[in-house]
Design an enzyme around this catalytic site. Structure first.
Site, PDB file in Angstrom:
ATOM      1  N   TYR A 213       0.849  -1.198   0.000  1.00  0.00           N
ATOM      2  CA  TYR A 213       0.000   0.000   0.000  1.00  0.00           C
ATOM      3  C   TYR A 213       0.881   1.242   0.000  1.00  0.00           C
ATOM      4  O   TYR A 213       2.039   1.196   0.404  1.00  0.00           O
ATOM      5  CB  TYR A 213      -0.965   0.012   1.190  1.00  0.00           C
ATOM      6  CG  TYR A 213      -0.363  -0.205   2.563  1.00  0.00           C
ATOM      7  CD1 TYR A 213       0.246   0.817   3.267  1.00  0.00           C
ATOM      8  CD2 TYR A 213      -0.434  -1.466   3.172  1.00  0.00           C
ATOM      9  CE1 TYR A 213       0.766   0.617   4.538  1.00  0.00           C
ATOM     10  CE2 TYR A 213       0.099  -1.685   4.443  1.00  0.00           C
ATOM     11  CZ  TYR A 213       0.693  -0.642   5.126  1.00  0.00           C
ATOM     12  OH  TYR A 213       1.222  -0.848   6.379  1.00  0.00           O
ATOM     13  N   ASP A 291       2.734  -3.821  22.921  1.00  0.00           N
ATOM     14  CA  ASP A 291       3.425  -5.080  22.675  1.00  0.00           C
ATOM     15  C   ASP A 291       4.015  -5.687  23.951  1.00  0.00           C
ATOM     16  O   ASP A 291       4.336  -6.870  23.985  1.00  0.00           O
ATOM     17  CB  ASP A 291       4.556  -4.886  21.656  1.00  0.00           C
ATOM     18  CG  ASP A 291       4.063  -4.962  20.213  1.00  0.00           C
ATOM     19  OD1 ASP A 291       2.832  -4.960  20.004  1.00  0.00           O
ATOM     20  OD2 ASP A 291       4.905  -5.022  19.292  1.00  0.00           O
TER      21      ASP A 291
HETATM   22  C1  FAD Z   1       5.552  -6.330   9.671  1.00  0.00           C
HETATM   23  C2  FAD Z   1       4.722  -5.600  10.677  1.00  0.00           C
HETATM   24  C3  FAD Z   1       3.650  -4.826  10.242  1.00  0.00           C
HETATM   25  C4  FAD Z   1       2.817  -4.199  11.183  1.00  0.00           C
HETATM   26  N1  FAD Z   1       1.748  -3.467  10.718  1.00  0.00           N
HETATM   27  C5  FAD Z   1       0.908  -2.890  11.606  1.00  0.00           C
HETATM   28  C6  FAD Z   1      -0.209  -2.125  11.141  1.00  0.00           C
HETATM   29  O1  FAD Z   1      -0.416  -1.963   9.941  1.00  0.00           O
HETATM   30  N2  FAD Z   1      -1.044  -1.554  12.060  1.00  0.00           N
HETATM   31  C7  FAD Z   1      -0.844  -1.705  13.419  1.00  0.00           C
HETATM   32  O2  FAD Z   1      -1.638  -1.172  14.208  1.00  0.00           O
HETATM   33  N3  FAD Z   1       0.222  -2.416  13.883  1.00  0.00           N
HETATM   34  C8  FAD Z   1       1.096  -3.001  13.021  1.00  0.00           C
HETATM   35  N4  FAD Z   1       2.169  -3.718  13.479  1.00  0.00           N
HETATM   36  C9  FAD Z   1       2.351  -3.861  14.944  1.00  0.00           C
HETATM   37  C10 FAD Z   1       3.001  -2.650  15.563  1.00  0.00           C
HETATM   38  O3  FAD Z   1       4.190  -2.353  14.878  1.00  0.00           O
HETATM   39  C11 FAD Z   1       3.329  -2.883  17.040  1.00  0.00           C
HETATM   40  O4  FAD Z   1       2.294  -3.562  17.679  1.00  0.00           O
HETATM   41  C12 FAD Z   1       3.537  -1.524  17.731  1.00  0.00           C
HETATM   42  O5  FAD Z   1       4.597  -0.818  17.132  1.00  0.00           O
HETATM   43  C13 FAD Z   1       3.824  -1.725  19.225  1.00  0.00           C
HETATM   44  O6  FAD Z   1       4.056  -0.478  19.810  1.00  0.00           O
HETATM   45  P1  FAD Z   1       4.607  -0.385  21.291  1.00  0.00           P
HETATM   46  O7  FAD Z   1       4.729   1.077  21.562  1.00  0.00           O
HETATM   47  O8  FAD Z   1       3.792  -1.212  22.203  1.00  0.00           O
HETATM   48  O9  FAD Z   1       6.035  -1.080  21.262  1.00  0.00           O
HETATM   49  P2  FAD Z   1       7.369  -0.701  20.465  1.00  0.00           P
HETATM   50  O10 FAD Z   1       7.057  -0.057  19.168  1.00  0.00           O
HETATM   51  O11 FAD Z   1       8.205  -1.930  20.471  1.00  0.00           O
HETATM   52  O12 FAD Z   1       8.051   0.413  21.370  1.00  0.00           O
HETATM   53  C14 FAD Z   1       8.706   0.095  22.573  1.00  0.00           C
HETATM   54  C15 FAD Z   1       9.636   1.242  22.937  1.00  0.00           C
HETATM   55  O13 FAD Z   1      10.183   0.977  24.224  1.00  0.00           O
HETATM   56  C16 FAD Z   1      11.578   1.245  24.213  1.00  0.00           C
HETATM   57  N5  FAD Z   1      12.157   0.440  25.288  1.00  0.00           N
HETATM   58  C17 FAD Z   1      12.338  -0.903  25.322  1.00  0.00           C
HETATM   59  N6  FAD Z   1      12.871  -1.281  26.491  1.00  0.00           N
HETATM   60  C18 FAD Z   1      13.036  -0.149  27.232  1.00  0.00           C
HETATM   61  C19 FAD Z   1      13.537   0.113  28.540  1.00  0.00           C
HETATM   62  N7  FAD Z   1      13.982  -0.889  29.321  1.00  0.00           N
HETATM   63  N8  FAD Z   1      13.550   1.398  29.006  1.00  0.00           N
HETATM   64  C20 FAD Z   1      13.091   2.425  28.201  1.00  0.00           C
HETATM   65  N9  FAD Z   1      12.633   2.237  26.952  1.00  0.00           N
HETATM   66  C21 FAD Z   1      12.588   0.955  26.475  1.00  0.00           C
HETATM   67  C22 FAD Z   1      12.009   0.843  22.805  1.00  0.00           C
HETATM   68  O14 FAD Z   1      13.241   1.437  22.446  1.00  0.00           O
HETATM   69  C23 FAD Z   1      10.835   1.366  21.991  1.00  0.00           C
HETATM   70  O15 FAD Z   1      10.996   2.724  21.638  1.00  0.00           O
HETATM   71  C24 FAD Z   1       3.055  -4.329  12.575  1.00  0.00           C
HETATM   72  C25 FAD Z   1       4.158  -5.075  13.014  1.00  0.00           C
HETATM   73  C26 FAD Z   1       4.981  -5.698  12.081  1.00  0.00           C
HETATM   74  C27 FAD Z   1       6.163  -6.516  12.571  1.00  0.00           C
END
Ligand code: FAD
Length: 405
Positions: A213, A291
């Site tokens: 896309y 996540d």
């Molecule tokens: C191929 C692919 C396609 C995807 N497409 C979609 C989509 O189209 N739509 C959708 O909604 N989702 C999609 N996802 C899922 C989405 O990317 C994740 O679910 C989302 O990014 C999770 O966000 P988060 O903030 O929970 O975690 P993360 O993005 O993993 O962020 C975690 C943050 O915490 C920080 N961190 C880690 N440990 C520590 C620590 N000890 N102290 C301080 N900071 C720390 C990291 O550096 C990071 O910045 C896709 C995933 C993949 C793999």
């Protein structure tokens, strides 16, 4: 309402959205990120109406509209001859049906929009949380630098390897889903000759599927090529690789797929991991989000959307007259969120089978259902998912069908 000091570990999409939501509801928020500079991977992301509705509530509607692409349709196609299996109109339909648009965006655009909306002094880069002590009436955070901080509530938004999760519930390895994916972004002028419409196209075939896309005002085409694979040997979960690996893997697919892959300069291969749904996300004054507590396969495009929903619902639970009762608010948060995210996690896992069916009777039955548009893939059957307003959460929705990638 009690004004809480809230520490969030992780400035991904989930943690940053939660920071903005909790600021909006009047709390004193600190967002700690391990990286020196907050950054997203070079890839696309679909922002479905349940997520865009939550983002609009933060005043980000114009920013999203300026950067996002509104696809005309989801177009699900057969791997070899390109036959349409199901074409679901999206652009106007989504907004009319669910009150907010469906966007396709560059991940960096989403994160930068969120970070840009934070007031000064909230984000603390280069702060890797290494542990915490919950003493009942406060939580002391410990960072790799030796610094400490004191908060009333800690939120672990620190991704699939979550340090906070591990300290709360003990170590456990995430599960390799048996899928790897190649991802990349291609400048429009390199694929212009393919005349690809403004659709999210999902190509399904034996043991594989391919999604593409446009993002960033159609300047870039995002692709994700997913392949079944028994094991993942590499130490890292992401490896730079030669596009020829993907070209060979999809060599017998429709020429449009070959045309897209031929335009790729650089790609990365990712191992896809998830975890089983958890029974609880919180203990004492510490909870999880995104996540860190519900990693899932990307086959319903909901990982970030659910992380966004978590933040809105948590902010709502912490904004009532009893917001000072942290334990009670966290109980409400879990009871509103866990059934919903568990259901989305299982949908995502189930879509692996649906997308990757070998040609044969089951695949023919799947295609026939899609052709009649009476399946779990229709827009109506996913109203429970896309029509949800996480700022006004209600008790878990009744059972419904599957969803789109
Ligand atoms: C191929 C692919 C396609 C995807 N497409 C979609 C989509 O189209 N739509 C959708 O909604 N989702 C999609 N996802 C899922 C989405 O990317 C994740 O679910 C989302 O990014 C999770 O966000 P988060 O903030 O929970 O975690 P993360 O993005 O993993 O962020 C975690 C943050 O915490 C920080 N961190 C880690 N440990 C520590 C620590 N000890 N102290 C301080 N900071 C720390 C990291 O550096 C990071 O910045 C896709 C995933 C993949 C793999």
């Amino acid at each position: 309402m009690a004004r809480l000091r809230i520490g969030i570990a992780g400035a991904g999409i989930g943690g940053t959205f939660a920071a903005l939501s909790l600021l909006k509801t009047g709390h004193d928020v600190r967002l700690y990120e391990q990286a020196g500079q907050v950054r997203e991977v070079g890839a696309g992301i679909q922002i479905s109406p349940n997520a865009s509705l939550a983002l609009h509530e933060l005043g980000l509607a114009d920013a999203l509209a300026g950067l996002g692409v509104r696809p005309e349709a989801w177009h699900q196609r057969r791997w070899d001859d390109g036959r349409t299996l199901l074409r679901t109109p999206l652009a106007r339909v989504m907004e009319a049906e669910f009150g907010a648009p469906h966007y396709q965006m560059h991940r960096a655009d989403v994160l930068e929009t969120l970070i840009g909306a934070l007031p000064d002094g909230i984000l603390h880069p280069a702060h890797k949380l290494t542990g915490f002590d919950d003493s009942g009436d406060r939580v002391t955070l410990r960072f790799a630098s030796g610094e400490t901080a004191e908060v009333d509530l800690l939120i672990g938004a620190d991704g699939i390897h979550s340090t906070v999760r591990e300290q709360l519930f003990g170590p456990s390895d995430p599960h390799f889903t048996g899928c790897v994916c190649y991802r990349g972004l291609i400048p429009f002028d390199r694929i212009a000759h393919l005349d690809i419409p403004v659709e999210a196209q999902v190509w399904m075939g034996p043991g594989k599927h391919f999604v593409h896309y446009y993002v960033r005002n159609r300047e870039l085409l995002n692709f994700v090529a997913v392949i079944d694979q028994d094991t993942w040997q590499a130490e890292s979960w992401t490896e730079a690789c030669d596009p020829s690996e993907a070209i060979i893997a999809f060599g017998d697919w429709h020429p449009q797929i070959g045309g897209i892959l031929a335009a790729v300069d650089e790609t990365f291969v990712w191992a896809l991991f998830d975890r089983r749904p958890m029974q609880a996300w919180s203990r004492g004054r510490v909870t999880l989000l995104g996540d860190a507590c519900h990693p899932m396969l990307p086959f319903v495009a909901q990982g970030a959307a659910q992380a966004i929903e978590d933040g809105a619902t948590l902010a709502t639970c912490l904004s009532g007259p009893d917001a000072g009762d942290v334990a009670g608010a966290l109980r409400d948060y879990e009871s509103l969120r866990i059934p919903r995210t568990s259901k989305v996690q299982s949908l995502a896992a189930g879509n692996k089978q649906r997308f990757h069916m070998p040609d044969g009777p089951d695949q023919a039955a799947r295609d026939a259902e899609m052709a009649r548009n009476v399946t779990d893939w229709s827009l109506k059957s996913v109203a429970w998912l896309y029509g949800h307003n996480a700022w006004q959460p209600e008790a878990p929705a009744p059972a419904a069908g599957a969803a789109h990638t």
